[in-house]
Motif scaffolding. Structure first.
Motif, PDB file in Angstrom:
ATOM      1  N   LYS A  99       0.894  -1.153  -0.131  1.00  0.00           N
ATOM      2  CA  LYS A  99      -0.043  -0.132   0.019  1.00  0.00           C
ATOM      3  C   LYS A  99       0.885   1.282  -0.044  1.00  0.00           C
ATOM      4  O   LYS A  99       1.886   1.083   0.478  1.00  0.00           O
ATOM      5  CB  LYS A  99      -0.781  -0.007   1.227  1.00  0.00           C
ATOM      6  N   PRO A 100       0.364   2.350  -0.496  1.00  0.00           N
ATOM      7  CA  PRO A 100       1.201   3.633  -0.632  1.00  0.00           C
ATOM      8  C   PRO A 100       1.381   4.114   0.920  1.00  0.00           C
ATOM      9  O   PRO A 100       0.395   4.126   1.614  1.00  0.00           O
ATOM     10  CB  PRO A 100       0.302   4.466  -1.717  1.00  0.00           C
ATOM     11  N   ILE A 101       2.571   4.499   1.132  1.00  0.00           N
ATOM     12  CA  ILE A 101       2.812   5.137   2.450  1.00  0.00           C
ATOM     13  C   ILE A 101       3.739   6.325   2.638  1.00  0.00           C
ATOM     14  O   ILE A 101       4.623   6.444   1.467  1.00  0.00           O
ATOM     15  CB  ILE A 101       3.812   3.997   3.162  1.00  0.00           C
ATOM     16  N   ARG A 102       3.267   7.209   3.477  1.00  0.00           N
ATOM     17  CA  ARG A 102       4.108   8.250   3.585  1.00  0.00           C
ATOM     18  C   ARG A 102       4.162   8.524   4.949  1.00  0.00           C
ATOM     19  O   ARG A 102       3.605   8.572   5.870  1.00  0.00           O
ATOM     20  CB  ARG A 102       3.144   9.621   2.971  1.00  0.00           C
ATOM     21  N   ILE A 103       5.723   8.980   5.253  1.00  0.00           N
ATOM     22  CA  ILE A 103       6.259   8.866   6.699  1.00  0.00           C
ATOM     23  C   ILE A 103       6.606  10.356   6.932  1.00  0.00           C
ATOM     24  O   ILE A 103       7.466  10.960   5.995  1.00  0.00           O
ATOM     25  CB  ILE A 103       7.085   7.999   7.100  1.00  0.00           C
ATOM     26  N   ALA A 104       6.398  10.946   8.118  1.00  0.00           N
ATOM     27  CA  ALA A 104       7.112  12.499   8.409  1.00  0.00           C
ATOM     28  C   ALA A 104       7.215  12.389   9.998  1.00  0.00           C
ATOM     29  O   ALA A 104       6.834  11.427  10.606  1.00  0.00           O
ATOM     30  CB  ALA A 104       6.113  13.409   8.008  1.00  0.00           C
TER      31      ALA A 104
END
Length: 237
Positions: A99-104
């Motif tokens: 699944k597409p993931i974004r982390i910050a």
């Protein structure tokens, strides 16, 4: 088409998650598990996968993580474990979940959920450590790590206001030190607003002069989840 975002907030003491609709309303119950220790990458990744597998349907993932994050790579996480320095968290999770993931950074994510988007806005998260993020007219100025900066003598902001300090000095003295930190940060940033979040923000009871009291807001720790939507909105996705 409305997409469902699985928002996750990784902290030094707990990992929280919820599925959100595009408008920020909850599409699932909020889940929370204790952060395992030692909090090495292998252990935390395993915890994340177990937690994610208990969730319902979702389209994408947004994660707030307690370190500098550059292109999905964690750069140090002193309240977790040294092995996080240089760990490719986004790639590891992407390969396992598909699944597409974004982390910050977690304070950056909480800030995205808290700010009004006007002027200089500083966000401070008070929990296991001392997180921070800075925004100018709604634009994030990334990788601000105030927690490790010297505040006085040899003590950092985190040394004075992290969980270890709170346990050692008690709530009353902790609040006195918090007031001193806020006054110092105002001189440094001339902020229009400072938002205090994180699990220990519930303990905030600072006596501040009137010229600063209207610049301070205590915000819900749930913004560390809701702010995850901004990681996707910023790209127009």
């Amino acid at each position: 088409m409305s997409l469902l975002t699985l928002a996750i907030d990784v902290g030094g003491s707990s990992i929280k998650s919820i599925i959100l609709r595009d408008d920020g309303t909850a599409a699932s119950e909020r889940s929370q598990i204790p952060t395992a220790h030692p909090a090495t990458p292998d252990i935390i990744v395993s915890q994340l996968l177990d937690l994610i597998n208990t969730q319902g349907d979702y389209d994408r993932i947004a994660i707030g993580f307690p370190s500098v994050v550059e292109n999905g790579v964690t750069r140090g996480a002193i309240n977790l474990h040294p092995d996080w320095d240089g760990f490719t968290l986004a790639e590891v999770l992407q390969n396992k979940l598909g699944k597409p993931i974004r982390i910050a950074n977690d304070a950056d994510v909480q800030g995205c959920g808290a700010i009004a988007g006007q002027g200089v806005e500083l966000v401070v998260t008070l929990g296991t450590g001392f997180g921070s993020s800075l925004f100018l007219d709604g634009k994030l100025l990334p990788n601000l790590e105030l927690g490790q900066h010297i505040f006085r003598d040899r003590d950092t902001y985190e040394d004075c206001l992290g969980q270890a300090a709170l346990d050692r000095i008690g709530v009353e003295v902790w609040n006195i030190q918090l007031a001193e930190v806020i006054a110092s940060l105002y001189k440094l940033f001339n902020f229009d607003k400072i938002y205090l979040g994180g699990g220990n923000s519930r303990l905030v009871n600072v006596d501040l002069s009137s010229n600063l009291s209207n610049k301070i807001a205590i915000v819900s720790n749930d913004l560390g989840l809701i702010g995850g939507l901004a990681l996707w909105r910023s790209s127009g996705s």
